[in-house]
Structures are given as C-alpha cells and as structure tokens.
Write a protein that holds these residues in place. Structure first.
Motif, PDB file in Angstrom:
ATOM      1  N   MET A   1       0.856  -1.206   0.000  1.00 39.51           N
ATOM      2  CA  MET A   1       0.000   0.000   0.000  1.00 39.51           C
ATOM      3  C   MET A   1       0.885   1.247   0.000  1.00 39.51           C
ATOM      4  N   ILE A   2       0.887   1.945  -1.097  1.00 40.01           N
ATOM      5  CA  ILE A   2       1.786   3.093  -1.257  1.00 40.01           C
ATOM      6  C   ILE A   2       0.986   4.365  -1.067  1.00 40.01           C
ATOM      7  N   ILE A   3       0.666   4.663   0.182  1.00 46.27           N
ATOM      8  CA  ILE A   3      -0.138   5.859   0.451  1.00 46.27           C
ATOM      9  C   ILE A   3       0.680   6.807   1.312  1.00 46.27           C
ATOM     10  N   GLU A   4       0.807   8.029   0.828  1.00 43.32           N
ATOM     11  CA  GLU A   4       1.574   9.030   1.559  1.00 43.32           C
ATOM     12  C   GLU A   4       0.665  10.202   1.919  1.00 43.32           C
ATOM     13  N   ILE A   5       0.573  10.488   3.202  1.00 40.27           N
ATOM     14  CA  ILE A   5      -0.271  11.596   3.654  1.00 40.27           C
ATOM     15  C   ILE A   5       0.618  12.758   4.102  1.00 40.27           C
ATOM     16  N   ASP A   6       0.295  13.945   3.600  1.00 44.31           N
ATOM     17  CA  ASP A   6       1.011  15.154   4.032  1.00 44.31           C
ATOM     18  C   ASP A   6       0.167  15.837   5.104  1.00 44.31           C
ATOM     19  N   PHE A   7       0.622  15.698   6.341  1.00 43.13           N
ATOM     20  CA  PHE A   7      -0.171  16.230   7.456  1.00 43.13           C
ATOM     21  C   PHE A   7      -0.080  17.751   7.543  1.00 43.13           C
ATOM     22  N   ASN A   8       0.845  18.337   6.783  1.00 41.39           N
ATOM     23  CA  ASN A   8       0.947  19.805   6.764  1.00 41.39           C
ATOM     24  C   ASN A   8       0.135  20.408   5.626  1.00 41.39           C
ATOM     25  N   ILE A  13      -7.317  15.104   5.134  1.00 42.50           N
ATOM     26  CA  ILE A  13      -6.695  13.788   5.020  1.00 42.50           C
ATOM     27  C   ILE A  13      -7.550  12.854   4.161  1.00 42.50           C
ATOM     28  N   TYR A  14      -8.867  12.880   4.394  1.00 42.04           N
ATOM     29  CA  TYR A  14      -9.725  11.938   3.651  1.00 42.04           C
ATOM     30  C   TYR A  14      -9.775  12.287   2.167  1.00 42.04           C
ATOM     31  N   ILE A  15      -9.536  13.568   1.846  1.00 46.04           N
ATOM     32  CA  ILE A  15      -9.469  13.968   0.433  1.00 46.04           C
ATOM     33  C   ILE A  15      -8.160  13.487  -0.198  1.00 46.04           C
ATOM     34  N   GLN A  16      -7.064  13.631   0.529  1.00 42.48           N
ATOM     35  CA  GLN A  16      -5.779  13.134   0.032  1.00 42.48           C
ATOM     36  C   GLN A  16      -5.866  11.637  -0.216  1.00 42.48           C
ATOM     37  N   LEU A  17      -6.506  10.947   0.712  1.00 41.78           N
ATOM     38  CA  LEU A  17      -6.678   9.502   0.604  1.00 41.78           C
ATOM     39  C   LEU A  17      -7.495   9.164  -0.637  1.00 41.78           C
ATOM     40  N   ARG A  18      -8.606   9.853  -0.792  1.00 44.51           N
ATOM     41  CA  ARG A  18      -9.475   9.649  -1.947  1.00 44.51           C
ATOM     42  C   ARG A  18      -8.686   9.854  -3.238  1.00 44.51           C
ATOM     43  N   ASN A  19      -7.961  10.977  -3.322  1.00 44.53           N
ATOM     44  CA  ASN A  19      -7.227  11.299  -4.543  1.00 44.53           C
ATOM     45  C   ASN A  19      -6.195  10.236  -4.887  1.00 44.53           C
ATOM     46  N   GLN A  20      -5.459   9.781  -3.893  1.00 43.17           N
ATOM     47  CA  GLN A  20      -4.413   8.807  -4.160  1.00 43.17           C
ATOM     48  C   GLN A  20      -4.992   7.474  -4.606  1.00 43.17           C
ATOM     49  N   ILE A  21      -6.135   7.121  -4.062  1.00 42.66           N
ATOM     50  CA  ILE A  21      -6.757   5.863  -4.484  1.00 42.66           C
ATOM     51  C   ILE A  21      -7.279   5.992  -5.907  1.00 42.66           C
ATOM     52  N   ILE A  22      -7.845   7.152  -6.242  1.00 42.50           N
ATOM     53  CA  ILE A  22      -8.324   7.378  -7.608  1.00 42.50           C
ATOM     54  C   ILE A  22      -7.154   7.315  -8.583  1.00 42.50           C
ATOM     55  N   ILE A  23      -6.033   7.958  -8.217  1.00 40.63           N
ATOM     56  CA  ILE A  23      -4.847   7.902  -9.074  1.00 40.63           C
ATOM     57  C   ILE A  23      -4.357   6.454  -9.179  1.00 40.63           C
ATOM     58  N   GLY A  24      -4.434   5.728  -8.074  1.00 37.42           N
ATOM     59  CA  GLY A  24      -4.038   4.322  -8.078  1.00 37.42           C
ATOM     60  C   GLY A  24      -4.877   3.500  -9.034  1.00 37.42           C
ATOM     61  N   ILE A  25      -6.161   3.791  -9.103  1.00 39.23           N
ATOM     62  CA  ILE A  25      -7.039   3.072 -10.028  1.00 39.23           C
ATOM     63  C   ILE A  25      -6.696   3.445 -11.471  1.00 39.23           C
ATOM     64  N   ALA A  26      -6.507   4.747 -11.694  1.00 37.65           N
ATOM     65  CA  ALA A  26      -6.228   5.222 -13.054  1.00 37.65           C
ATOM     66  C   ALA A  26      -4.928   4.624 -13.589  1.00 37.65           C
ATOM     67  N   THR A  27      -3.944   4.459 -12.706  1.00 35.52           N
ATOM     68  CA  THR A  27      -2.657   3.928 -13.147  1.00 35.52           C
ATOM     69  C   THR A  27      -2.583   2.418 -13.032  1.00 35.52           C
ATOM     70  N   SER A  28      -3.750   1.797 -12.833  1.00 32.57           N
ATOM     71  CA  SER A  28      -3.863   0.331 -12.792  1.00 32.57           C
ATOM     72  C   SER A  28      -3.113  -0.319 -11.640  1.00 32.57           C
ATOM     73  N   ARG A  29      -2.745   0.487 -10.648  1.00 36.20           N
ATOM     74  CA  ARG A  29      -2.147  -0.125  -9.459  1.00 36.20           C
ATOM     75  C   ARG A  29      -3.225  -0.926  -8.733  1.00 36.20           C
ATOM     76  N   TYR A  30      -4.439  -0.400  -8.757  1.00 30.47           N
ATOM     77  CA  TYR A  30      -5.593  -1.153  -8.271  1.00 30.47           C
ATOM     78  C   TYR A  30      -6.487  -1.451  -9.455  1.00 30.47           C
ATOM     79  N   GLN A  31      -6.981  -2.678  -9.519  1.00 32.14           N
ATOM     80  CA  GLN A  31      -7.821  -3.052 -10.649  1.00 32.14           C
ATOM     81  C   GLN A  31      -9.168  -3.566 -10.180  1.00 32.14           C
ATOM     82  N   GLU A  32     -10.130  -3.501 -11.084  1.00 29.96           N
ATOM     83  CA  GLU A  32     -11.487  -3.961 -10.825  1.00 29.96           C
ATOM     84  C   GLU A  32     -11.474  -5.286 -10.062  1.00 29.96           C
ATOM     85  N   GLY A  33     -12.110  -5.285  -8.911  1.00 31.46           N
ATOM     86  CA  GLY A  33     -12.188  -6.505  -8.110  1.00 31.46           C
ATOM     87  C   GLY A  33     -11.164  -6.568  -6.988  1.00 31.46           C
ATOM     88  N   ASP A  34     -10.104  -5.780  -7.104  1.00 31.58           N
ATOM     89  CA  ASP A  34      -9.110  -5.739  -6.024  1.00 31.58           C
ATOM     90  C   ASP A  34      -9.756  -5.224  -4.739  1.00 31.58           C
TER      91      ASP A  34
END
Lengths: 126, 126
Positions: A1-8, A13-34
DNA sequence: ATACTTGTGATAACATATATATAACAGAGG
DNA sequence: CCTCTGTTATATATATGTTATCACAAGTAT
C-alpha cells in the motif's frame, strides 16, 4: 500500500486519501475486483483514525469508484457514468484553465501536460 | 458585475467568488488595471457579508491576480509566475485526469474539451 | 461454538474553517 | 467635514475535520 499523507497540507486527510486511491485506479495499481485494506488496517498503517479512512471510502463509494461489502471490505468497482464524468471534468477544467490562462499558459502547453500524464497510464485506453 | 453565487453549493462563497473573478479575467471581462467593486459594494450587491468578499480579494491578491489599494480598491494586476503556474496545473490535472480516466474518458476527449474552453477565451468580448 | 474481523452507527470532544454582525481606524478625496 | 477605501479587532453561530470510545450485526477462521 503506497499511500503518503502530508499532514501539513491544507487538503483534508480523507481527500488526500481519496485522490491517491483514484490515481491508483487510473494507473492500474488497483484493478477492478481488487480489495483495499480494511478501514482499521489502513488507519493503523497511516496512523490516523478509523473514521477518517471510512469517510474516504464513503466518498469513493458515493462517487462510484468502489463498493463496500461487509464481508470483503472495500472492493474496486467502477460505476462508469461517462456523460456525468464529462460534465464534471468540463466544470472543473473551466476554473483550472482560467487560472492557467491568467498565468499565460497556452492551450498547446496544456495539451502537452495532458499527454504527459496520460503516458503515465501505460496500459491500453478503454 | 455578473456574479452569481449558489448558496446551496458545497463550495465556500469566497471560493465561488474567487473562481468567477479568475474566469472573468481569463475571458477578458476584467482587464489589467480595471477596478473591482469595493468589498462593501459587492457584499451589498450579492447580499453577503463584507468580510466574505474581503477574504476572496485577499486570496486573489495572495495568488497574484489583483492588488489591493486603500485609495483605488481592488485592481486587476497579474503577477505572472508561469513556472509555478505550470507546476500547479500539473498537480491539479493529475487528480482530475485520473478521475476522468476511471470514467473511461480518453485523452482525445480531454483535448477536445480544452479546445472548447480556450475558444471561449477567444470569442468572449470584454 | 468461540474468537476475530468486517462495515456501520452513535456519541462526545476538540480544533479549525466559514460566515455573519458590529465597530473602529487611517489614508485619500470630495 | 464628510465619505469612501482597505484593514483590523471582537464576538458569535454554524459547519467541517479529526480523534476517541463503545457498541452492534454479519461474515470468517479455528
């Protein structure tokens, strides 16, 4: 799980999390069904509260990126509403491009950036 | 002054204000040297508090779109830092395009939207 | 069956952000 | 003097973000 949160960051935080997961899906790091980590696992791993992760997951579900299952946890499940996606993109781009236009950024330069980013999606286009 | 605020929006009023003024600059409705309404005038016109307008103006000043003068009020004055503008745009686009990619939006479709919006800049009259 | 994990809910607490309402101040201009 | 500008200072109310517990129903594992 390659998630980096910038606390500054000024971004929630939940938006950063959302964005990184969306980017993860777009770049196929996460795929349908994962399956994503459970809210508690991910919260422990990042060092934040369970409910913050839960909020990110809830937003992702509401936006049609994942499904939440009591058994399996959070599963990547894309609900593609392309027409709505196009509308949202145009609305967001209208502000973003205006900002760039004021900074003398040309359409050609924007096109170039688009292509650069799409190159990062190294797999076939849908 | 063609400013429309959606009070039901989840976007803060001062952000909506900022965005519309930036779009106004990009579409040449406001030009370098033009003065915006005073914080009190605009607040009265829209029906919001003076401080909300003041916050929008402060953000616009901090981002290099206007200058605030005790005598003249708010004046359009673009401080162009193109390199930084390009960086910000790429950062914002990375999330926005990822979202679109998940909705099966192709690079070509994005290029088309970019051109459509840039056309609005060309044909809009001040 | 027991133990554990899952998402989900309720509740409370605290800090920050947003928006409003007044009031006052200093500089510029009529 | 009077009025307009941005600016600053309080105070208040509400919303949001985040953390902290506690609890529950449903599924999994042993």
């Amino acid at each position: 799980m390659i998630i980096e949160i910038d606390f500054n960051s000024d971004e929630a935080i939940y938006i950063q999390l959302r964005n990184q997961i969306i980017i993860g899906i777009a770049t196929s790091r996460y795929q349908e069904g994962d399956t994503l980590p459970s809210v508690r696992q991910l919260a422990d791993h990042i060092g934040i509260n369970m409910h913050t992760v839960n909020k990110a997951y809830s937003v992702l579900k509401q936006e049609g990126f994942i499904k939440l299952d009591r058994r399996k946890g959070a599963v990547i499940a894309l609900d593609v509403d392309k027409l709505r996606g196009l509308e949202e993109m145009k609305r967001d781009l209208r502000v973003l491009l205006a900002k760039g236009r004021c900074k003398n950024i040309t359409a050609d330069e924007v096109h170039q950036i688009i292509d650069e980013i799409y190159c990062e999606y190294k797999y076939e286009e849908p």
